[in-house]
Design a protein around this motif. Sequence first.
Motif, PDB file in Angstrom:
ATOM      1  N   SER A   9      40.621  45.675  34.326  1.00  0.00           N
ATOM      2  CA  SER A   9      39.862  45.715  35.575  1.00  0.00           C
ATOM      3  C   SER A   9      38.946  44.507  35.701  1.00  0.00           C
ATOM      4  CB  SER A   9      39.033  47.000  35.627  1.00  0.00           C
ATOM      5  OG  SER A   9      38.184  47.017  36.750  1.00  0.00           O
ATOM      6  N   ALA A  10      38.295  44.130  34.597  1.00  0.00           N
ATOM      7  CA  ALA A  10      37.377  42.985  34.622  1.00  0.00           C
ATOM      8  C   ALA A  10      38.117  41.697  34.945  1.00  0.00           C
ATOM      9  CB  ALA A  10      36.667  42.866  33.276  1.00  0.00           C
ATOM     10  N   PHE A  11      39.258  41.491  34.313  1.00  0.00           N
ATOM     11  CA  PHE A  11      40.005  40.247  34.546  1.00  0.00           C
ATOM     12  C   PHE A  11      40.552  40.188  35.967  1.00  0.00           C
ATOM     13  CE2 PHE A  11      40.464  40.401  29.787  1.00  0.00           C
ATOM     14  CZ  PHE A  11      39.665  39.289  29.555  1.00  0.00           C
ATOM     15  N   GLN A  12      40.896  41.331  36.515  1.00  0.00           N
ATOM     16  CA  GLN A  12      41.420  41.349  37.886  1.00  0.00           C
ATOM     17  C   GLN A  12      40.330  41.066  38.918  1.00  0.00           C
ATOM     18  OE1 GLN A  12      43.434  45.146  38.057  1.00  0.00           O
ATOM     19  NE2 GLN A  12      45.357  44.273  37.295  1.00  0.00           N
ATOM     20  N   MET A  13      39.077  41.260  38.533  1.00  0.00           N
ATOM     21  CA  MET A  13      37.967  40.952  39.442  1.00  0.00           C
ATOM     22  C   MET A  13      37.652  39.458  39.466  1.00  0.00           C
ATOM     23  SD  MET A  13      35.019  43.892  39.326  1.00  0.00           S
ATOM     24  CE  MET A  13      35.218  44.550  37.685  1.00  0.00           C
ATOM     25  N   MET A  14      38.091  38.734  38.458  1.00  0.00           N
ATOM     26  CA  MET A  14      37.772  37.314  38.359  1.00  0.00           C
ATOM     27  C   MET A  14      38.632  36.481  39.307  1.00  0.00           C
ATOM     28  SD  MET A  14      37.332  37.210  34.186  1.00  0.00           S
ATOM     29  CE  MET A  14      37.393  35.428  34.062  1.00  0.00           C
ATOM     30  N   LYS A  15      38.163  35.278  39.604  1.00  0.00           N
ATOM     31  CA  LYS A  15      38.938  34.346  40.422  1.00  0.00           C
ATOM     32  C   LYS A  15      40.225  33.972  39.693  1.00  0.00           C
ATOM     33  CE  LYS A  15      34.897  31.966  42.429  1.00  0.00           C
ATOM     34  NZ  LYS A  15      34.235  30.648  42.581  1.00  0.00           N
ATOM     35  N   GLN A  16      41.273  33.720  40.446  1.00  0.00           N
ATOM     36  CA  GLN A  16      42.524  33.289  39.817  1.00  0.00           C
ATOM     37  C   GLN A  16      42.372  31.906  39.177  1.00  0.00           C
ATOM     38  OE1 GLN A  16      45.392  33.717  43.083  1.00  0.00           O
ATOM     39  NE2 GLN A  16      46.201  35.539  42.057  1.00  0.00           N
ATOM     40  N   SER A  17      41.398  31.136  39.625  1.00  0.00           N
ATOM     41  CA  SER A  17      41.140  29.805  39.070  1.00  0.00           C
ATOM     42  C   SER A  17      40.135  29.842  37.915  1.00  0.00           C
ATOM     43  CB  SER A  17      40.603  28.889  40.167  1.00  0.00           C
ATOM     44  OG  SER A  17      39.405  29.435  40.723  1.00  0.00           O
ATOM     45  N   ALA A  18      39.643  31.030  37.569  1.00  0.00           N
ATOM     46  CA  ALA A  18      38.574  31.146  36.576  1.00  0.00           C
ATOM     47  C   ALA A  18      39.076  30.928  35.152  1.00  0.00           C
ATOM     48  CB  ALA A  18      37.914  32.517  36.675  1.00  0.00           C
TER      49      ALA A  18
ATOM     50  N   ALA B  10      45.007  43.059  27.584  1.00  0.00           N
ATOM     51  CA  ALA B  10      44.665  42.856  28.990  1.00  0.00           C
ATOM     52  C   ALA B  10      44.446  41.377  29.293  1.00  0.00           C
ATOM     53  CB  ALA B  10      43.419  43.656  29.342  1.00  0.00           C
ATOM     54  N   LEU B  11      43.829  40.653  28.356  1.00  0.00           N
ATOM     55  CA  LEU B  11      43.624  39.214  28.543  1.00  0.00           C
ATOM     56  C   LEU B  11      44.961  38.490  28.608  1.00  0.00           C
ATOM     57  CD1 LEU B  11      41.973  36.616  28.657  1.00  0.00           C
ATOM     58  CD2 LEU B  11      41.782  36.700  26.161  1.00  0.00           C
ATOM     59  N   TYR B  12      45.881  38.847  27.731  1.00  0.00           N
ATOM     60  CA  TYR B  12      47.209  38.221  27.725  1.00  0.00           C
ATOM     61  C   TYR B  12      47.905  38.450  29.068  1.00  0.00           C
ATOM     62  CZ  TYR B  12      52.086  37.296  26.539  1.00  0.00           C
ATOM     63  OH  TYR B  12      53.371  36.811  26.543  1.00  0.00           O
ATOM     64  N   GLU B  13      47.856  39.675  29.539  1.00  0.00           N
ATOM     65  CA  GLU B  13      48.502  39.997  30.823  1.00  0.00           C
ATOM     66  C   GLU B  13      47.857  39.210  31.961  1.00  0.00           C
ATOM     67  OE1 GLU B  13      48.277  44.196  31.347  1.00  0.00           O
ATOM     68  OE2 GLU B  13      49.695  44.667  29.725  1.00  0.00           O
ATOM     69  N   ALA B  14      46.533  39.090  31.937  1.00  0.00           N
ATOM     70  CA  ALA B  14      45.830  38.359  32.989  1.00  0.00           C
ATOM     71  C   ALA B  14      46.232  36.890  33.006  1.00  0.00           C
ATOM     72  CB  ALA B  14      44.322  38.497  32.784  1.00  0.00           C
ATOM     73  N   LEU B  15      46.411  36.300  31.830  1.00  0.00           N
ATOM     74  CA  LEU B  15      46.808  34.901  31.732  1.00  0.00           C
ATOM     75  C   LEU B  15      48.258  34.693  32.159  1.00  0.00           C
ATOM     76  CD1 LEU B  15      45.039  34.200  28.339  1.00  0.00           C
ATOM     77  CD2 LEU B  15      44.525  33.007  30.484  1.00  0.00           C
ATOM     78  N   VAL B  16      49.119  35.588  31.758  1.00  0.00           N
ATOM     79  CA  VAL B  16      50.543  35.482  32.091  1.00  0.00           C
ATOM     80  C   VAL B  16      50.787  35.751  33.577  1.00  0.00           C
ATOM     81  CG1 VAL B  16      52.818  36.526  31.718  1.00  0.00           C
ATOM     82  CG2 VAL B  16      51.353  35.999  29.768  1.00  0.00           C
ATOM     83  N   ASN B  17      50.053  36.728  34.121  1.00  0.00           N
ATOM     84  CA  ASN B  17      50.256  37.115  35.523  1.00  0.00           C
ATOM     85  C   ASN B  17      49.512  36.214  36.506  1.00  0.00           C
ATOM     86  OD1 ASN B  17      51.810  39.256  34.629  1.00  0.00           O
ATOM     87  ND2 ASN B  17      50.108  40.724  34.689  1.00  0.00           N
ATOM     88  N   GLY B  18      48.694  35.300  35.977  1.00  0.00           N
ATOM     89  CA  GLY B  18      47.955  34.408  36.856  1.00  0.00           C
ATOM     90  C   GLY B  18      46.703  35.018  37.452  1.00  0.00           C
ATOM     91  N   ASP B  19      46.211  36.114  36.865  1.00  0.00           N
ATOM     92  CA  ASP B  19      44.956  36.703  37.342  1.00  0.00           C
ATOM     93  C   ASP B  19      43.789  35.758  37.057  1.00  0.00           C
ATOM     94  OD1 ASP B  19      46.199  39.063  38.214  1.00  0.00           O
ATOM     95  OD2 ASP B  19      46.036  39.969  36.230  1.00  0.00           O
ATOM     96  N   ILE B  20      43.873  35.007  35.950  1.00  0.00           N
ATOM     97  CA  ILE B  20      42.902  33.957  35.631  1.00  0.00           C
ATOM     98  C   ILE B  20      43.682  32.726  35.174  1.00  0.00           C
ATOM     99  CG2 ILE B  20      41.083  35.599  35.025  1.00  0.00           C
ATOM    100  CD1 ILE B  20      41.598  34.991  32.083  1.00  0.00           C
TER     101      ILE B  20
END
Length: 331
Positions: free
Chosen positions: A223-232, A247-257
């Motif tokens: 949830s925290a990573f999805q709240m961040m900017k995609q450019s963050a 969750a961090l790995y998924e956020a990086l792979v999916n382009g959430d951050i």
Amino acid sequence: MTKPYVFITRKLPDTAIASLTKYAEVKMWPYEDVPVEREFLLSEAKKADAMITMLSDRVDREVMQAGTSLKVVANLAVGFDNIDIASATENGIAVCNTPDVLTDTTADLTFALLLAAARRVVEAAEFVKAGEWKSWSPLLLAGTDVHHKTIGIVGMGKIGQAVAKRAAGFDMNILYHNRSRNEQAEKELGAIYCTFAELLQKSDFVVCLTPLTSETRHLFNRSAFQMMKQSAIFVNAARGAVVDEEALYEALVNGDIAGAGLDVFTREPIDASHPLLKLKNVVALPHIGSASVETRLKMMELCCENVIAVLNGDTPKTLVNKEWMLKKRNV
């Protein structure tokens, strides 16, 4: 008169513990890069009046109860989540750490990690060494600017404030989230307090410097990573378990951050096969936040000073379990 017995769980330079060797009989685990074996630690705890431990050592209730003569555990770190503080206090054992002496050094490394992740420094260095640099091109390994961007610091303690000071030098806008307001940071650095959610949504760089507690474990989750900017870009120089690494790995792979700079991991040392280490947009370091020669020597010397103080019946400089003093007075 018999000298007190002190056990140190890693091999440290003789010069750093000179004051201690004059005062006590000192034994060290003979290896600098290999953790002390559990059974060896327990056997030494049974004999020791004091121990100097590393962050990687599990100093739990079993160790405390084995240490029937143990009076002080001095941890070579500012953190102490590896130590059972309640059990130490219960058994009349002082616990000390090494704050302050590592503040600026850790802040330097934290900001270096931020810069490395933003400007793709490690990736670019490996690119050159691999012989892949064939020509110049307008967007070759182009990263993102740091100056005039917004940094969000989670954990505005002494290290957080030192990082904010460095960010101010880059003309960054400084946001922070903490358990309580840091009026000094607001007044001197123009830092702005905000909620955790607001910080995540507004920051270009999110820097984690919060201690590991039951409340902060996996604070940075899906949830925290999805709240961040995609450019963050996310930077962690606190404790690995504050982050849900899956969750961090998924956020990086999916382009959430966009990227991450990590000096700490849930399990250390991290296995080379860990998924995070396969990502080009991750800068990974081996927990070297305070690792300058000058600072590590100061940390060792502070540990020795704390041990000598307790064994002399005095109050140590950096006592963690303040309740120990009350118990000591009531004995």
